[in-house]
Design an enzyme around this catalytic site. Structure first.
Site, mmCIF file in Angstrom:
data_model
loop_
_atom_site.group_PDB
_atom_site.id
_atom_site.type_symbol
_atom_site.label_atom_id
_atom_site.label_comp_id
_atom_site.label_asym_id
_atom_site.label_seq_id
_atom_site.Cartn_x
_atom_site.Cartn_y
_atom_site.Cartn_z
ATOM 1 N N ILE A 12 0.844 -1.202 0.000
ATOM 2 C CA ILE A 12 0.000 0.000 0.000
ATOM 3 C C ILE A 12 0.880 1.254 0.000
ATOM 4 C CG2 ILE A 12 -1.882 1.198 1.175
ATOM 5 C CD1 ILE A 12 -2.594 -1.527 2.507
ATOM 6 N N LEU A 33 12.616 -2.849 5.110
ATOM 7 C CA LEU A 33 12.563 -3.822 3.996
ATOM 8 C C LEU A 33 12.350 -5.254 4.490
ATOM 9 C CD1 LEU A 33 15.351 -2.361 1.613
ATOM 10 C CD2 LEU A 33 12.904 -1.863 1.641
ATOM 11 N N SER A 124 -7.357 -1.301 10.339
ATOM 12 C CA SER A 124 -7.926 -2.358 9.506
ATOM 13 C C SER A 124 -9.361 -2.665 9.928
ATOM 14 C CB SER A 124 -7.069 -3.613 9.701
ATOM 15 O OG SER A 124 -7.745 -4.749 9.251
ATOM 16 N N TYR A 148 -2.480 -9.839 15.703
ATOM 17 C CA TYR A 148 -2.382 -8.773 14.688
ATOM 18 C C TYR A 148 -3.496 -7.741 14.911
ATOM 19 C CZ TYR A 148 -3.224 -6.332 10.296
ATOM 20 O OH TYR A 148 -3.471 -5.348 9.357
ATOM 21 N N LYS A 152 -3.517 -3.636 16.234
ATOM 22 C CA LYS A 152 -4.176 -2.494 15.582
ATOM 23 C C LYS A 152 -5.086 -1.775 16.581
ATOM 24 C CE LYS A 152 -2.479 -2.811 11.451
ATOM 25 N NZ LYS A 152 -1.521 -1.820 10.991
ATOM 26 N N ARG A 291 -11.762 -21.464 7.116
ATOM 27 C CA ARG A 291 -10.505 -21.098 7.789
ATOM 28 C C ARG A 291 -10.874 -20.546 9.169
ATOM 29 N NH1 ARG A 291 -6.812 -16.614 4.840
ATOM 30 N NH2 ARG A 291 -8.641 -15.342 5.254
ATOM 31 N N GLY A 293 -11.281 -18.470 12.319
ATOM 32 C CA GLY A 293 -11.196 -17.019 12.523
ATOM 33 C C GLY A 293 -11.871 -16.204 11.434
HETATM 34 P P1 NAD Z 1 3.434 -4.545 3.531
HETATM 35 O O1 NAD Z 1 4.015 -5.616 4.370
HETATM 36 O O2 NAD Z 1 3.532 -4.670 2.054
HETATM 37 O O3 NAD Z 1 4.050 -3.131 3.950
HETATM 38 C C1 NAD Z 1 4.483 -2.846 5.263
HETATM 39 C C2 NAD Z 1 5.869 -2.260 5.155
HETATM 40 O O4 NAD Z 1 6.347 -1.934 6.459
HETATM 41 C C3 NAD Z 1 6.889 -3.224 4.536
HETATM 42 O O5 NAD Z 1 7.572 -2.560 3.502
HETATM 43 C C4 NAD Z 1 7.819 -3.601 5.690
HETATM 44 O O6 NAD Z 1 9.123 -3.852 5.242
HETATM 45 C C5 NAD Z 1 7.703 -2.350 6.557
HETATM 46 N N1 NAD Z 1 7.969 -2.565 7.995
HETATM 47 C C6 NAD Z 1 7.437 -3.492 8.818
HETATM 48 N N2 NAD Z 1 7.919 -3.337 10.060
HETATM 49 C C7 NAD Z 1 8.766 -2.278 10.030
HETATM 50 C C8 NAD Z 1 9.573 -1.628 10.995
HETATM 51 N N3 NAD Z 1 9.615 -2.051 12.257
HETATM 52 N N4 NAD Z 1 10.318 -0.585 10.618
HETATM 53 C C9 NAD Z 1 10.298 -0.145 9.330
HETATM 54 N N5 NAD Z 1 9.571 -0.719 8.377
HETATM 55 C C10 NAD Z 1 8.803 -1.768 8.719
HETATM 56 O O7 NAD Z 1 1.903 -4.365 3.959
HETATM 57 P P2 NAD Z 1 0.754 -3.492 3.314
HETATM 58 O O8 NAD Z 1 -0.258 -4.424 2.786
HETATM 59 O O9 NAD Z 1 1.309 -2.453 2.444
HETATM 60 O O10 NAD Z 1 0.145 -2.848 4.627
HETATM 61 C C11 NAD Z 1 0.509 -1.572 5.095
HETATM 62 C C12 NAD Z 1 -0.194 -1.305 6.409
HETATM 63 O O11 NAD Z 1 -1.597 -1.390 6.223
HETATM 64 C C13 NAD Z 1 0.163 -2.295 7.515
HETATM 65 O O12 NAD Z 1 0.243 -1.590 8.733
HETATM 66 C C14 NAD Z 1 -1.009 -3.238 7.518
HETATM 67 O O13 NAD Z 1 -1.223 -3.826 8.781
HETATM 68 C C15 NAD Z 1 -2.149 -2.307 7.165
HETATM 69 N N6 NAD Z 1 -3.283 -3.009 6.550
HETATM 70 C C16 NAD Z 1 -3.068 -3.785 5.449
HETATM 71 C C17 NAD Z 1 -4.134 -4.476 4.876
HETATM 72 C C18 NAD Z 1 -3.920 -5.368 3.676
HETATM 73 O O14 NAD Z 1 -4.762 -6.213 3.407
HETATM 74 N N7 NAD Z 1 -2.857 -5.262 2.918
HETATM 75 C C19 NAD Z 1 -5.407 -4.351 5.423
HETATM 76 C C20 NAD Z 1 -5.588 -3.529 6.528
HETATM 77 C C21 NAD Z 1 -4.514 -2.856 7.087
HETATM 78 C C1 UD1 Z 2 -7.528 -10.955 6.029
HETATM 79 C C2 UD1 Z 2 -7.086 -10.957 7.460
HETATM 80 C C3 UD1 Z 2 -7.593 -9.697 8.142
HETATM 81 C C4 UD1 Z 2 -7.162 -8.464 7.387
HETATM 82 C C5 UD1 Z 2 -7.685 -8.582 5.963
HETATM 83 C C6 UD1 Z 2 -7.293 -7.435 5.095
HETATM 84 C C7 UD1 Z 2 -6.942 -13.352 7.995
HETATM 85 C C8 UD1 Z 2 -7.549 -14.450 8.781
HETATM 86 N N1 UD1 Z 2 -7.576 -12.162 8.101
HETATM 87 O O1 UD1 Z 2 -8.910 -11.009 6.053
HETATM 88 O O2 UD1 Z 2 -7.122 -9.618 9.458
HETATM 89 O O3 UD1 Z 2 -7.680 -7.306 7.995
HETATM 90 O O4 UD1 Z 2 -7.133 -9.772 5.377
HETATM 91 O O5 UD1 Z 2 -5.961 -7.563 4.753
HETATM 92 O O6 UD1 Z 2 -5.911 -13.488 7.347
HETATM 93 N N2 UD1 Z 2 -10.087 -17.123 0.935
HETATM 94 C C9 UD1 Z 2 -10.158 -18.369 0.353
HETATM 95 N N3 UD1 Z 2 -8.993 -18.974 -0.021
HETATM 96 C C10 UD1 Z 2 -7.767 -18.400 0.135
HETATM 97 C C11 UD1 Z 2 -7.702 -17.113 0.728
HETATM 98 C C12 UD1 Z 2 -8.877 -16.527 1.127
HETATM 99 O O7 UD1 Z 2 -11.241 -18.918 0.193
HETATM 100 O O8 UD1 Z 2 -6.751 -19.026 -0.218
HETATM 101 C C13 UD1 Z 2 -11.331 -16.429 1.328
HETATM 102 C C14 UD1 Z 2 -11.472 -16.135 2.806
HETATM 103 O O9 UD1 Z 2 -12.071 -17.184 3.475
HETATM 104 C C15 UD1 Z 2 -12.323 -14.844 2.769
HETATM 105 C C16 UD1 Z 2 -11.913 -14.160 1.470
HETATM 106 O O10 UD1 Z 2 -11.327 -15.179 0.668
HETATM 107 O O11 UD1 Z 2 -13.662 -15.168 2.689
HETATM 108 C C17 UD1 Z 2 -10.889 -13.070 1.662
HETATM 109 O O12 UD1 Z 2 -9.780 -13.575 2.398
HETATM 110 P P1 UD1 Z 2 -8.460 -12.717 2.677
HETATM 111 O O13 UD1 Z 2 -7.982 -12.132 1.408
HETATM 112 O O14 UD1 Z 2 -7.518 -13.565 3.440
HETATM 113 O O15 UD1 Z 2 -8.970 -11.507 3.547
HETATM 114 P P2 UD1 Z 2 -9.818 -11.531 4.935
HETATM 115 O O16 UD1 Z 2 -10.202 -12.873 5.332
HETATM 116 O O17 UD1 Z 2 -10.905 -10.536 4.771
#
Ligand code: NAD
Ligand code: UD1
Length: 335
Positions: A12, A33, A124, A148, A152, A291, A293
């Site tokens: 992101i 990284l 999140s 996790y 948050k 799955r 949770g």
């Molecule tokens: P990502 O892992 O691609 O990016 C996170 C970045 O933070 C990475 O580049 C990692 O190297 C860096 N990082 C981790 N710990 C660090 C530290 N201690 N010091 C410096 N850098 C550090 O993940 P993302 O999907 O881009 O997510 C970004 C943020 O959004 C995260 O906080 C994640 O929890 C939150 N978030 C992501 C999702 C999702 O589905 N991708 C959903 C909800 C919230």
């Molecule tokens: C996951 C995280 C959640 C996080 C969110 C956004 C878990 C348990 N939860 O949720 O904490 O906030 O991502 O990043 O990891 N699915 C399949 N097969 C797969 C993968 C997923 O059927 O191989 C299904 C899941 O059951 C769900 C949907 O696809 O219904 C989306 O799954 P996923 O992408 O992992 O996101 P979340 O479960 O929403």
């Protein structure tokens, strides 16, 4: 504005860097990284023709972080840095609390010391736990079922207390729903380590033949077709949401919380179909047990962000899948 982006090399974060540069902001990235490659930022520089100041630094490293703040005068911090794998967090809770919670405390202490009191935090939809109903509004009860999610929630509480202690802080908590897709260029995108946990990167890897089939976790949920329903949001729309949040902060907005989603829920089977259409590839799947949770259905009420941030997600699931596919097919092994 001069912005510090923690975790800016990640999925992101890299998309946000691109949008912030294109909007004319100056940016500095701090990333250790641990879950990303410097290549993502090089590509953002190439796409935008603009430069990023980069420090390969852990936000837990106080001395280094302090030096960075001494050398630069930041107007705001966008805080993406964190560990995000739910399953891993249940096995390594201390690592998650140390990295996510202690890292944020460290960052905030140094921000405070340098009088930088504007922060946008990546929260999140996981903080809603298993919601009683959908769509989910910001005022819904909060809970966590894994370390996790708890990290948050804790950070949200810490930032709330910080604001209560000194109203000069401006804090925006952005609760993301399910970010997917990639930048139109196909040059940056999601690059998971090992076997993907999340649906879209897994489907993408099935499409390129890297994984044999998708395992669908349950088809007996009380949803439209029995599979889980989520609010998938294009990562570029999400990145733009941060720009809007920054604009809000400029008006001394105080503490604000927004859902960033589209407000629409799509099932796993609908996502599979949309991806097949975008990629012209067959996605083989088999249904297996739920799955642990997972919840049945999760999608956002986005009216607050629409109204107060003047932000709305524009890209639909066809675009999400087409962009995810472009990235994946042009970068078979990621960066
Ligand atoms: P990502 O892992 O691609 O990016 C996170 C970045 O933070 C990475 O580049 C990692 O190297 C860096 N990082 C981790 N710990 C660090 C530290 N201690 N010091 C410096 N850098 C550090 O993940 P993302 O999907 O881009 O997510 C970004 C943020 O959004 C995260 O906080 C994640 O929890 C939150 N978030 C992501 C999702 C999702 O589905 N991708 C959903 C909800 C919230
Ligand atoms: C996951 C995280 C959640 C996080 C969110 C956004 C878990 C348990 N939860 O949720 O904490 O906030 O991502 O990043 O990891 N699915 C399949 N097969 C797969 C993968 C997923 O059927 O191989 C299904 C899941 O059951 C769900 C949907 O696809 O219904 C989306 O799954 P996923 O992408 O992992 O996101 P979340 O479960 O929403």
């Amino acid at each position: 504005m001069n912005i510090l982006i923690t975790g800016g090399a990640g999925y992101i974060g890299s998309h946000a860097c691109l949008e912030f540069l294109n909007a004319g902001h100056q940016i500095t990235v701090v990333d250790n990284l641990s879950n990303s490659k410097f290549e993502s930022l090089k590509r953002v520089e190439r796409i935008t023709g603009k430069q990023i100041q980069f420090y390969e630094t852990d936000i837990l490293e106080r001395v280094k972080l302090n030096e960075i703040f001494s050398k630069n005068k930041f107007d705001a911090v966008i805080h993406f840095a964190g560990l995000k794998a739910v399953g891993e967090s249940t096995k390594k809770p201390l690592e998650y609390f140390q990295n996510n919670v202690c890292g944020t405390i460290n960052l905030c202490e140094i921000m405070k010391k340098h009088d930088v009191k504007n922060i946008i935090f990546s929260s999140s939809a996981t903080v809603y736990g298993d919601p009683e109903s959908v769509p989910i509004a910001e005022a819904f009860p909060l809970s966590a079922t894994n370390p996790y999610g708890r990290s948050k929630l804790m950070i949200e509480e810490i930032l709330r207390d910080l604001y209560r202690s000194d109203e000069k802080w401006n804090v925006v908590l952005l609760r993301y729903f399910n970010p997917v897709g990639a930048h139109k260029s196909g040059k940056i995108g999601e690059n998971p380590n090992g076997i993907p946990n999340n649906l879209m990167p897994y489907i993408s890897q099935v499409a390129i033949g890297k994984r044999k089939n998708l395992q669908i976790f349950g088809d007996d949920y009380p949803t439209k077709d029995g599979t889980g329903v989520r609010d998938y949001i294009h990562v570029v729309d999400l990145a733009v949401g941060h720009l809007k949040a920054l604009r809000k902060i400029k008006d001394n907005s105080g503490l604000k919380i927004y859902n960033l989603g589209t407000g629409n829920g799509y099932s796993v089977l609908e996502m599979v179909k949309a991806f097949e259409k975008a990629s012209h590839r067959k996605i083989d799947y088999k249904i297996i047990a739920r799955r642990s949770g997972d919840i049945a259905e999760c999608f956002a009420d986005v009216s607050l962000a629409n109204k107060e941030l003047n932000w709305k997600a524009k890209r639909n699931i066809d675009e999400m899948c087409a962009d995810a596919w472009r990235w994946q097919s042009k970068n078979l092994n990621g960066y």
